[in-house]
Design a protein around this motif. Sequence first.
Motif, short mmCIF file in Angstrom:
data_model
loop_
_atom_site.label_atom_id
_atom_site.label_comp_id
_atom_site.label_asym_id
_atom_site.label_seq_id
_atom_site.Cartn_x
_atom_site.Cartn_y
_atom_site.Cartn_z
N VAL A 108 15.25 -7.86 10.00
CA VAL A 108 16.00 -6.98 10.91
C VAL A 108 16.21 -5.64 10.22
O VAL A 108 16.06 -5.54 9.00
N PRO A 109 16.55 -4.59 10.97
CA PRO A 109 16.79 -3.29 10.34
C PRO A 109 17.84 -3.40 9.23
O PRO A 109 18.87 -4.05 9.38
N GLY A 110 17.55 -2.77 8.10
CA GLY A 110 18.44 -2.82 6.95
C GLY A 110 18.10 -3.91 5.95
O GLY A 110 18.66 -3.93 4.85
N SER A 111 17.19 -4.82 6.29
CA SER A 111 16.80 -5.88 5.36
C SER A 111 15.96 -5.32 4.22
O SER A 111 15.15 -4.40 4.41
N ALA A 112 16.17 -5.86 3.03
CA ALA A 112 15.37 -5.47 1.87
C ALA A 112 14.16 -6.39 1.77
O ALA A 112 14.28 -7.62 1.86
N VAL A 113 12.99 -5.80 1.62
CA VAL A 113 11.73 -6.55 1.56
C VAL A 113 10.97 -6.13 0.31
O VAL A 113 10.80 -4.93 0.06
N GLY A 114 10.53 -7.10 -0.48
CA GLY A 114 9.72 -6.78 -1.65
C GLY A 114 8.28 -6.51 -1.27
O GLY A 114 7.67 -7.29 -0.53
N ILE A 115 7.75 -5.39 -1.73
CA ILE A 115 6.36 -5.03 -1.44
C ILE A 115 5.68 -4.59 -2.73
O ILE A 115 6.35 -4.35 -3.75
N ARG A 116 4.38 -4.50 -2.69
CA ARG A 116 3.60 -4.00 -3.82
C ARG A 116 2.96 -2.68 -3.44
O ARG A 116 2.44 -2.54 -2.33
N VAL A 117 3.00 -1.73 -4.36
CA VAL A 117 2.42 -0.41 -4.11
C VAL A 117 1.55 -0.04 -5.29
O VAL A 117 1.71 -0.57 -6.40
N ASP A 118 0.60 0.90 -5.04
CA ASP A 118 -0.22 1.41 -6.14
C ASP A 118 0.47 2.59 -6.80
O ASP A 118 1.64 2.89 -6.51
N ASP A 119 -0.23 3.28 -7.68
CA ASP A 119 0.39 4.37 -8.42
C ASP A 119 0.82 5.53 -7.53
O ASP A 119 1.71 6.30 -7.88
N THR A 120 0.20 5.66 -6.36
CA THR A 120 0.56 6.74 -5.44
C THR A 120 1.68 6.35 -4.50
O THR A 120 2.12 7.17 -3.69
N GLY A 121 2.13 5.10 -4.55
CA GLY A 121 3.19 4.64 -3.65
C GLY A 121 2.68 4.04 -2.36
O GLY A 121 3.48 3.69 -1.49
N ARG A 122 1.37 3.90 -2.21
CA ARG A 122 0.80 3.33 -0.98
C ARG A 122 0.92 1.81 -1.02
O ARG A 122 0.53 1.20 -2.02
N PRO A 123 1.44 1.18 0.04
CA PRO A 123 1.56 -0.28 0.03
C PRO A 123 0.19 -0.95 0.07
O PRO A 123 -0.70 -0.54 0.82
N VAL A 124 0.01 -1.98 -0.74
CA VAL A 124 -1.26 -2.71 -0.81
C VAL A 124 -0.93 -4.20 -0.80
O VAL A 124 0.14 -4.62 -1.25
#
Length: 211
Positions: free
Chosen positions: A126-142
């Motif tokens: 839901v809005p406001g939830s924290a979600v763990g993601i992986r990003v590259d050196d430029t900050g792009r989600p992968v």
Amino acid sequence: MTAVYGPPGPVPRLRNHLRQAFRRGGNPLVRPIDRSRSRALLLAALGIGLALPCCAGAATADFVSARHRDSVTAGRLHGVQAVALTPAHRRIEPGTGRARYEADAVWTSPDGRSNTGTVAVPRSTVPGSAVGIRVDDTGRPVPAPPGTIHAAAEAACLGLLAFGGLTALVIAGLSIRLMVLDRRADQAWQHSWGLLEPLWSGRTPRDNRAG
């Protein structure tokens, strides 16, 4: 005395094939063409037996390579916390037909910049939830590397496909070889019958040809 060729008898066991293929003399009823059949069958069995460890080795090498590649990829990624801006919505991946859930989110890239975009999230986000993601050196989600189970499944499929292909080739070669031997046996039997049948029937070869 002229040898008489006839239809093949019951298929002998492996031990008999080994004896027929490599022993000379012994059973006088064993024809040279029987020895050729036994050698063809043994070579086919040997080919399939050698294909199994070769394909297993190829699958193992593919698994090790995939795990190394995933490890290198994972080492270049950064784990950050993204904050969902919208509820999770369902999306069908083109080509695979699999469903996944996404949401618009905001996160901070490794260089300190703020980024927004669409990321994969759990269904209950839901809005406001924290979600763990992986990003590259430029900050792009992968996406995260596939993992051990995926690499093992791909390696197993590769090994099975390779083994199935090699086995099919061996069986095809064996079938062709046996067909050739059967044709030779039939021709030899017909030739021997043409020589011996007049003696059994009392007819002369001339009478045999006339009839």
